[in-house]
Design a protein around this motif. Structure first.
Motif, PDB file in Angstrom:
ATOM      1  N   ASP A 100       0.767  -1.341   0.013  1.00  0.00           N
ATOM      2  CA  ASP A 100      -0.245  -0.009  -0.091  1.00  0.00           C
ATOM      3  C   ASP A 100       0.984   1.297  -0.029  1.00  0.00           C
ATOM      4  O   ASP A 100       0.616   2.223   0.657  1.00  0.00           O
ATOM      5  N   ARG A 102       2.672   4.732  -1.017  1.00  0.00           N
ATOM      6  CA  ARG A 102       2.501   6.258  -1.399  1.00  0.00           C
ATOM      7  C   ARG A 102       3.845   6.729  -2.196  1.00  0.00           C
ATOM      8  O   ARG A 102       4.805   6.415  -1.179  1.00  0.00           O
ATOM      9  N   ARG A 286       4.834   3.616   3.471  1.00  0.00           N
ATOM     10  CA  ARG A 286       3.499   2.920   3.854  1.00  0.00           C
ATOM     11  C   ARG A 286       2.644   4.100   3.695  1.00  0.00           C
ATOM     12  O   ARG A 286       2.631   5.026   4.276  1.00  0.00           O
ATOM     13  N   SER A 287       1.077   3.800   3.432  1.00  0.00           N
ATOM     14  CA  SER A 287       0.193   4.966   3.228  1.00  0.00           C
ATOM     15  C   SER A 287       0.001   5.502   4.525  1.00  0.00           C
ATOM     16  O   SER A 287      -0.067   6.727   5.008  1.00  0.00           O
ATOM     17  N   GLU A 288      -0.056   4.798   5.827  1.00  0.00           N
ATOM     18  CA  GLU A 288      -0.269   5.359   6.944  1.00  0.00           C
ATOM     19  C   GLU A 288       0.837   6.280   7.437  1.00  0.00           C
ATOM     20  O   GLU A 288       0.540   7.305   8.233  1.00  0.00           O
ATOM     21  N   ASN A 291       0.666   9.487   4.906  1.00  0.00           N
ATOM     22  CA  ASN A 291      -0.674  10.203   5.134  1.00  0.00           C
ATOM     23  C   ASN A 291      -0.809  10.783   6.435  1.00  0.00           C
ATOM     24  O   ASN A 291      -1.768  11.348   6.884  1.00  0.00           O
TER      25      ASN A 291
END
Length: 428
Positions: A100, A102, A286-288, A291
């Motif tokens: 996942d 980004r 990783r996206s978390e 973001n």
């Protein structure tokens, strides 16, 4: 004239802006693995603009992509949808191995590492960073604050608390005499001990192969062992792939994969070679983590259309022509050839590296004492012979760096090795 340009350079640019050679070169054009200076001299390029010209000079596929994109639109900022940026991000996210993922694009490796530090400290709510001794991560205020090489860290002031870990240089330091297995165990115990004396760090940032540090590296598996310790405490692992990425080491596409037993890093930075000379850097996470920022942000020049077009064309060429495999094959031959030469040159302490990322450490014969004067003399002699190489190292810049474009062929490797042999023998 070059002398006139040198005078103008010194009159308007900073004194600390380093130039190679006693008589600095003005490079005017290049093709393949060769470049020419303003006097018309031709050189075999074994440094590629500090590993940026990763594929080849004037690669037609990249030149065409840049020209066609320039005829449409060069730049719009990240405030607008950008098809080349999305397409390159999709490719890099898939190649990264990070689930996942980004991707955020920057204009340099320095800015990429700066962004990675921002993400890690915000995500972990900690300004403590673990870094490796002998490391280099860029020239921004935060990047020099985590650089473990005093020659490239001009200030001790920093917004970060940095703690330095053993392990980046296999053949020096208190653990050098140990076997690889014992070396890794000792470094892990040192890390555990260090963590017992500090507040929880945000992340460990590490180059799988230390670039400016002279192409030094730990035994394979060290960072995997480190990651087990980090994971126990929630500490992130940032892999600085600015110099190792895109197949340069030959054995792997990314340098972290030599330490990948426990999966990919939490954050990875890249730059240099992906644009084949165009100014591209970036972060994958990783996206978390990516973001986690709670304020607005943009990038004016990161991900601009013309650099993304170059990156896409260059990445396609690299994959379609298996330049990683070429780095493994031709680099392996080059390393063995240089080791054979080094065995007969007392000033060479070690030839190390993998793929087309090779370091030659110069010391005073029979000792471990750095000899930057001899290293500089070899650099000059190689240039006189028609070969451009780099230098680096944590011990007073006493290592030569060899990093040709990944399309290097066997004949060119042999030619470069012969010039290097003559240069090394000339300063014995």
């Amino acid at each position: 004239m070059t002398n006139d340009l040198l005078g103008r350079h010194r009159a308007v640019l900073p004194d600390w802006l380093a130039l190679y050679y006693e008589e600095p070169l003005e490079l005017t054009h290049g093709e393949g693995r060769h470049v020419w200076d303003a006097q018309g001299n031709r050189y075999l390029d074994f440094f590629g603009g500090i590993l940026t010209t990763m594929t080849a000079h004037a690669l037609p596929e990249v030149t065409k992509a840049v020209s066609e994109q320039a005829g449409r639109i060069i730049h719009s900022s990240t405030l607008y949808l950008n098809r080349p940026m999305v397409e390159l991000a999709e490719r890099i996210a898939q190649l990264s191995g990070i689930p996942d993922a980004r991707v955020f694009f920057t204009t340099s490796g320095t800015e990429a590492n700066d962004t990675a530090l921002l993400l890690a400290t915000a995500y972990r709510r900690s300004n403590t960073i673990l870094a490796m001794r002998n490391s280099y991560h860029g020239r921004s205020f935060s990047a020099v604050g985590i650089t473990g090489n005093s020659g490239w860290s001009p200030t001790s002031l920093s917004p970060l608390q940095t703690l330095y870990v053993h392990g980046g240089v296999r053949t020096r330091g208190p653990f050098a005499s140990l076997s690889d297995e014992a070396y890794i165990a000792a470094c892990v115990e040192d890390l555990r001990d260090l963590l017992g004396h500090t507040r929880a760090p945000a992340a460990l940032i590490a180059e799988p192969v230390q670039g400016v540090g002279g192409f030094t590296a730990p035994p394979d598996g060290l960072y995997a062992a480190f990651r087990e310790v980090l994971h126990e405490r929630g500490i992130l692992w940032i892999a600085d792939e600015v110099q190792t990425g895109w197949g340069r080491t030959g054995e792997h596409f990314w340098g972290w994969q030599a330490h990948g037993r426990n999966g990919p890093p939490d954050i990875m930075t890249f730059a240099k070679g992906i644009g084949n000379g165009m100014s591209i850097g970036g972060v994958v996470a990783r996206s978390e983590i990516m973001n986690c920022l709670d304020s607005n942000s943009i990038s004016t020049f990161g991900g601009t259309q013309i650099t993304m077009a170059a990156g896409l064309a260059n990445l396609n060429y690299l994959l379609e022509h298996d330049l990683q495999g070429n780095a493994r094959r031709v680099g392996g031959l080059l390393i063995e050839r240089l080791r054979a030469v080094a065995a007969q040159v007392p000033a060479v302490r070690e030839v190390r590296g993998r793929g087309l990322m090779i370091g030659i450490e110069i010391t005073k014969p029979g000792t471990d004492e750095a000899d930057p004067r001899t290293a500089a003399a070899v650099l000059e002699a190689a240039r006189e012979g028609g070969l451009l190489i780099g230098k680096g190292g944590g011990h007073n810049t006493s290592s030569l760096r060899v990093a040709p474009p990944l399309s290097l062929n066997v004949a060119e490797a042999e030619e470069g090795a012969a010039i290097l042999e003559n240069a090394l023998r000339s300063v014995r």
